[in-house]
Enzyme design. Sequence first.
Site, PDB file in Angstrom:
ATOM      1  N   ASP A 277       2.302  14.731  12.613  1.00  0.00           N
ATOM      2  CA  ASP A 277       2.437  14.667  11.155  1.00  0.00           C
ATOM      3  C   ASP A 277       1.069  14.737  10.487  1.00  0.00           C
ATOM      4  OD1 ASP A 277       3.884  14.613   8.811  1.00  0.00           O
ATOM      5  OD2 ASP A 277       4.029  12.430   8.727  1.00  0.00           O
TER       6      ASP A 277
ATOM      7  N   LEU B 245       0.821  -1.210   0.000  1.00  0.00           N
ATOM      8  CA  LEU B 245       0.000   0.000   0.000  1.00  0.00           C
ATOM      9  C   LEU B 245       0.852   1.256   0.000  1.00  0.00           C
ATOM     10  CD1 LEU B 245      -2.746  -1.019   2.591  1.00  0.00           C
ATOM     11  CD2 LEU B 245      -2.991  -0.889   0.116  1.00  0.00           C
TER      12      LEU B 245
END
Length: 339
Positions: A140, A24
């Site tokens: 983040d 992924l």
Amino acid sequence: MTGLSTPAPEEPDRVGGYRIVRQLGQGSQGIVFLGEFPAGRQVAIKVLHSCFAADSDVRRRFQREAEIAASVATFSTARVLTTGFAEERPYIVSEYVPGPSLEELIRADGPRSGGGLERLAVTTLTALSSIHAAGVVHRDVKPGNVIMAPEGPVMIDFGIALALDATTSITGPMGTPAYMSPEQFTDQALTPAADMFSWAGTMIYAATGQPPFSATTVGAMLNAILNTQPDLSAIPHPLRRLVAACLAKDPADRPQASEALCELIGGDGARRAPAARAGLPSPRHIRPAAVWPQRVAGLWAPRRRRPRTGGRHALRPEPGLAASPVVPGGEDRGDRPRP
């Protein structure tokens, strides 16, 4: 996460009983695979890079990521299912959240606007409120870490998240520069306010298709973050007011996620001071402060009942006062009897 490809030959075919379907994406710590259980259930499996497998500090932080993600409400993030080791490489198995990232969606379909942009703001603020309530700073927050799932946006990747009670020390700035807060470039202690700055940048990207700050060098990027303000003209009110408040250079001037959420949905959650310092008007839809906590927390206030006039639970008159008689057809709220 970006990219969809089959596993490289050196990567495992199976991890923890799950068959690896495809890759992924990958980040600084590890590679994320789509896995499948024999019964057909799909999961996301993050495996630490082999080059870090012998580093005890990295392994400890990787394990801490699983603990942090597991402590956050599952409506906000991908639920952690299990952890383990595959040939001395730790891995985390979590719920697979299908859908493109916000970054991929904007690139394919263009910026969001109107109700779509406001819904995105509300759902991501809800996720951040839950993350911060668990005592976690994500560190983040960016379009690439917001998955646009069928049930709504989900925040992922706690690889560099920081628990507020953590005792470990990580040196150097960590995050994605264009979305990092000013204090992430310094030695200041990070608080949830850093995520709010990054959230504001994410909303700018969603509304414009451009990052909030852009430069060709790290020095120029740092100067832009510390000394300039992004163009907010594409963001409608009242969202623009909140984004501006969250972009305050001083972390103490930014609203908390829960406060911003409350004001955006019409309560009195956000502090007015940051907006006032930003030169923006206060909204006209402010409710009394006693109202918004109930609305946001899902609490309810019992409806005021009319006093009962008969039976064992009837309202008793105070000593020295005669009860007002009530006759059929009259109302039980003090109406005088009809002749």
